[in-house]
Write a protein that holds these residues in place. Structure first.
Motif, PDB file in Angstrom:
ATOM      1  N   GLY A 319     -36.574  10.678 -16.189  1.00  0.00           N
ATOM      2  CA  GLY A 319     -35.495   9.887 -14.969  1.00  0.00           C
ATOM      3  C   GLY A 319     -35.250   8.471 -16.054  1.00  0.00           C
ATOM      4  O   GLY A 319     -34.331   7.693 -17.048  1.00  0.00           O
ATOM      5  N   PRO A 320     -36.319   7.161 -15.531  1.00  0.00           N
ATOM      6  CA  PRO A 320     -35.997   5.673 -15.917  1.00  0.00           C
ATOM      7  C   PRO A 320     -36.146   5.555 -17.613  1.00  0.00           C
ATOM      8  O   PRO A 320     -35.179   4.600 -17.908  1.00  0.00           O
ATOM      9  CB  PRO A 320     -36.661   5.635 -14.790  1.00  0.00           C
ATOM     10  CG  PRO A 320     -37.047   5.993 -13.735  1.00  0.00           C
ATOM     11  CD  PRO A 320     -36.808   7.385 -14.072  1.00  0.00           C
ATOM     12  N   GLY A 321     -36.517   6.090 -18.013  1.00  0.00           N
ATOM     13  CA  GLY A 321     -37.071   6.329 -19.673  1.00  0.00           C
ATOM     14  C   GLY A 321     -35.947   6.658 -20.442  1.00  0.00           C
ATOM     15  O   GLY A 321     -35.473   6.095 -21.413  1.00  0.00           O
ATOM     16  N   LEU A 345     -37.025  14.744 -18.680  1.00  0.00           N
ATOM     17  CA  LEU A 345     -35.714  13.860 -17.905  1.00  0.00           C
ATOM     18  C   LEU A 345     -35.415  14.311 -16.550  1.00  0.00           C
ATOM     19  O   LEU A 345     -35.110  13.914 -16.094  1.00  0.00           O
ATOM     20  CB  LEU A 345     -35.228  14.260 -19.522  1.00  0.00           C
ATOM     21  CG  LEU A 345     -35.784  13.629 -20.122  1.00  0.00           C
ATOM     22  CD1 LEU A 345     -34.452  13.879 -21.553  1.00  0.00           C
ATOM     23  CD2 LEU A 345     -35.931  12.295 -20.845  1.00  0.00           C
ATOM     24  N   ALA A 346     -35.083  15.515 -15.773  1.00  0.00           N
ATOM     25  CA  ALA A 346     -35.074  16.151 -14.959  1.00  0.00           C
ATOM     26  C   ALA A 346     -32.864  15.716 -15.160  1.00  0.00           C
ATOM     27  O   ALA A 346     -32.883  15.316 -16.365  1.00  0.00           O
ATOM     28  CB  ALA A 346     -35.288  15.573 -14.369  1.00  0.00           C
ATOM     29  N   ASP A 347     -32.677  15.520 -14.125  1.00  0.00           N
ATOM     30  CA  ASP A 347     -31.022  15.636 -13.935  1.00  0.00           C
ATOM     31  C   ASP A 347     -30.966  14.513 -14.356  1.00  0.00           C
ATOM     32  O   ASP A 347     -29.156  14.150 -14.781  1.00  0.00           O
ATOM     33  CB  ASP A 347     -30.066  16.246 -13.415  1.00  0.00           C
ATOM     34  CG  ASP A 347     -30.180  17.716 -13.172  1.00  0.00           C
ATOM     35  OD1 ASP A 347     -29.859  18.635 -13.737  1.00  0.00           O
ATOM     36  OD2 ASP A 347     -30.673  18.145 -12.153  1.00  0.00           O
ATOM     37  N   GLU A 348     -31.257  13.364 -13.864  1.00  0.00           N
ATOM     38  CA  GLU A 348     -31.084  11.623 -13.686  1.00  0.00           C
ATOM     39  C   GLU A 348     -30.959  11.799 -15.639  1.00  0.00           C
ATOM     40  O   GLU A 348     -30.121  10.772 -15.747  1.00  0.00           O
ATOM     41  CB  GLU A 348     -32.374  10.771 -13.198  1.00  0.00           C
ATOM     42  CG  GLU A 348     -32.104   9.732 -13.595  1.00  0.00           C
ATOM     43  CD  GLU A 348     -33.532   9.035 -12.848  1.00  0.00           C
ATOM     44  OE1 GLU A 348     -32.996   7.606 -12.373  1.00  0.00           O
ATOM     45  OE2 GLU A 348     -34.271   9.983 -12.492  1.00  0.00           O
ATOM     46  N   GLY A 349     -31.977  12.280 -15.806  1.00  0.00           N
ATOM     47  CA  GLY A 349     -31.781  11.836 -18.030  1.00  0.00           C
ATOM     48  C   GLY A 349     -31.401  12.620 -18.360  1.00  0.00           C
ATOM     49  O   GLY A 349     -30.647  11.768 -19.309  1.00  0.00           O
ATOM     50  N   GLY A 350     -31.024  13.898 -17.977  1.00  0.00           N
ATOM     51  CA  GLY A 350     -29.810  14.527 -18.526  1.00  0.00           C
ATOM     52  C   GLY A 350     -28.509  14.277 -18.700  1.00  0.00           C
ATOM     53  O   GLY A 350     -27.839  14.028 -19.656  1.00  0.00           O
ATOM     54  N   GLN A 351     -28.449  13.916 -17.291  1.00  0.00           N
ATOM     55  CA  GLN A 351     -26.668  13.090 -17.593  1.00  0.00           C
ATOM     56  C   GLN A 351     -26.702  11.946 -17.734  1.00  0.00           C
ATOM     57  O   GLN A 351     -25.929  11.835 -18.999  1.00  0.00           O
ATOM     58  CB  GLN A 351     -26.249  12.692 -15.423  1.00  0.00           C
ATOM     59  CG  GLN A 351     -26.402  14.003 -14.919  1.00  0.00           C
ATOM     60  CD  GLN A 351     -26.384  14.351 -13.384  1.00  0.00           C
ATOM     61  OE1 GLN A 351     -27.428  13.051 -12.684  1.00  0.00           O
ATOM     62  NE2 GLN A 351     -24.795  14.822 -13.224  1.00  0.00           N
ATOM     63  N   ALA A 352     -27.455  10.751 -17.605  1.00  0.00           N
ATOM     64  CA  ALA A 352     -27.201   9.807 -18.848  1.00  0.00           C
ATOM     65  C   ALA A 352     -27.335   9.806 -20.142  1.00  0.00           C
ATOM     66  O   ALA A 352     -26.521   9.495 -20.655  1.00  0.00           O
ATOM     67  CB  ALA A 352     -28.841   8.683 -18.598  1.00  0.00           C
TER      68      ALA A 352
END
Length: 460
Positions: A319-321, A345-352
């Protein structure tokens, strides 16, 4: 009577000779031809032309004294047809441009080949593959670097792409064990020996002034039973020398470093050499070990480059990346294709990434497959598709979007007229949602075809 006979013989000698010659089978060219049937053009009456004898002598001595430019066009064709394909490239490289000759050279080495991959140039194929073979068989501390540098003057004008499928490490002596050492894991423990650095590209790339594409794999193919993990090691000194070489190669447009264990630290070193690169358009670092710190470095590269295509799939970005990449994507004016599949990525990366699509108006293709994303990402992506009008291809396959995620995604796509391809396989959404999304895509495809037809007619 005897005198009369002698007088008749002396009086008509020509007639006698003509009559007796009819019985000489060697004087009949048809019978002579039957004697030497293996060469139908053989005849005592044919003598080689002096010009042909001279040309044959030129062919015979071409290695020592290459005479070509002074010949007439017809004579050049004769010489090219007879020249050996095993002549040294130092003789023929900058002298012969005829594609038929280079086709014979390529087919004698590698058999049938697809010349379309080399811009339909047989000469380019030969020099690119020749240099690739030298580098792939280069053994550090054993092979003389001069063997590579000696080829540069011959091939520098013709090499536009190098696809290096293996790089050999130095030869290491087998470890010595005591007689009472019965460990089975010795091969995994490592031992003292020469460094594992590979071929140093810093001695080569700055001399290839026309090089546009470089593809590297730091590993050994076909090692078989000799497998060791250290055969697939991209050392830090390898990384530093490669970074130096990339910085000096101003003509490079495409860089691919795959399956080479590029981690965060090595990624940062490589990226630092590519910042503000004048010509780089495509970067592929897939199948490596890049994590969030490496992703942040790549995000910095997006802000200081002209990249159009970026592939970093099958890495370890979380996610942070992904947030760092998305922050750069929102401001990037040039990127048209981004491949992030097979990361974490999970949801943190997908939403970003979905939030970046609200601001980005250049991206055409986005691949987010197999990233452990769920319904929140589907909701964010649906909202982005309502406002984004440039994205054409989207992949969300192999994510657990669920039934509710499928409904939200369908609702968002119903307000989008630009997306023409959307991969939603294995996302756990209902068949009804998949069908409705497919219908929306077909409508968009028909609209895009009509628009393209109208644009074509207007330009004509």
């Amino acid at each position: 009577m005897h005198k009369v006979a002698v007088m008749n013989l002396t009086k008509y000698p020509a007639r006698i000779n003509r009559q007796t010659s009819t019985f000489n089978s060697a004087a009949d060219p048809r019978k002579m031809r039957r004697i030497i049937a293996e060469d139908p053009e053989w005849s005592l009456a044919v003598v080689p032309l002096l010009a042909n004898l001279c040309l044959q002598n030129i062919v015979k001595n071409f290695k020592e004294k290459p005479i070509f430019d002074e010949l007439l066009p017809g004579h050049k064709a004769f010489v090219l047809e007879k020249l050996s394909t095993s002549l040294s490239l130092s003789v023929t490289a900058n002298l012969i441009s005829d594609e038929a000759y280079w086709k014979r050279c390529c087919e004698s080495r590698w058999g049938l080949s697809d010349v379309s991959e080399y811009g339909h140039s047989w000469k380019r194929m030969l020099f690119e593959r020749h240099l690739e073979n030298i580098i792939e068989l280069f053994i550090p501390d054993v092979t003389d670097p001069k063997s590579v540098l000696d080829v540069v003057p011959q091939c520098r004008n013709y090499v536009r792409r190098l696809k290096i499928s293996q790089l050999l490490p130095p030869i290491r002596e087998p470890p010595k064990f005591e007689e009472d050492d019965s460990s089975d894991s010795a091969s995994d423990m490592g031992h003292e020996g020469p460094s594992m650095d590979h071929f140093d590209f810093s001695i080569l790339l700055d001399k290839l002034t026309n090089l546009e594409e470089l593809q590297l794999v730091y590993g050994v193919k076909g090692c078989g039973m000799n497998f060791e993990w250290n055969l697939f090691e991209f050392t830090f000194r390898d990384c530093e020398s490669l970074a130096k070489a990339l910085k000096s190669c101003k003509s490079l447009k495409v860089l691919r470093i795959q399956q080479s264990k590029v981690d965060d630290d090595k990624c940062r070193v490589l990226v630092s050499s590519l910042l503000d690169h004048p010509s780089l358009l495509e970067l592929d670092l897939s199948h490596n070990l890049i994590g969030d710190r490496g992703a942040r470095a790549i995000g910095k590269l997006l802000g200081r480059s002209h990249l159009k295509r970026l592939a970093i799939y099958n890495n370890q970005i979380r996610g942070p990346g992904a947030q760092a990449l998305s922050h750069a994507l929102a401001k990037n004016p040039s990127l048209v294709a981004l491949n992030l599949r097979l990361n974490r990525l999970a949801d943190e990366g997908g939403q970003a990434v979905a939030q970046a699509l609200l601001k980005n108006q250049n991206l055409v293709s986005l691949h987010l497959g197999a990233n452990e994303m769920t319904e929140p990402t589907a909701t964010a992506m649906a909202n982005a598709l309502v406002h984004n009008s440039t994205l054409r291809n989207l992949s969300l396959a192999c994510n657990r979007l669920g039934v509710d995620g499928g409904k939200v995604l369908e609702e968002g796509m119903s307000h989008n007229s630009s997306l023409v391809e959307c991969d939603i396989r294995l996302t756990d959404m209902s068949l009804e949602n998949e069908y409705c999304i497919g219908q929306i895509l077909r409508t968009n495809q028909s609209r895009a075809c009509r628009r393209q037809t109208q644009d074509t007619g207007a330009t004509q």
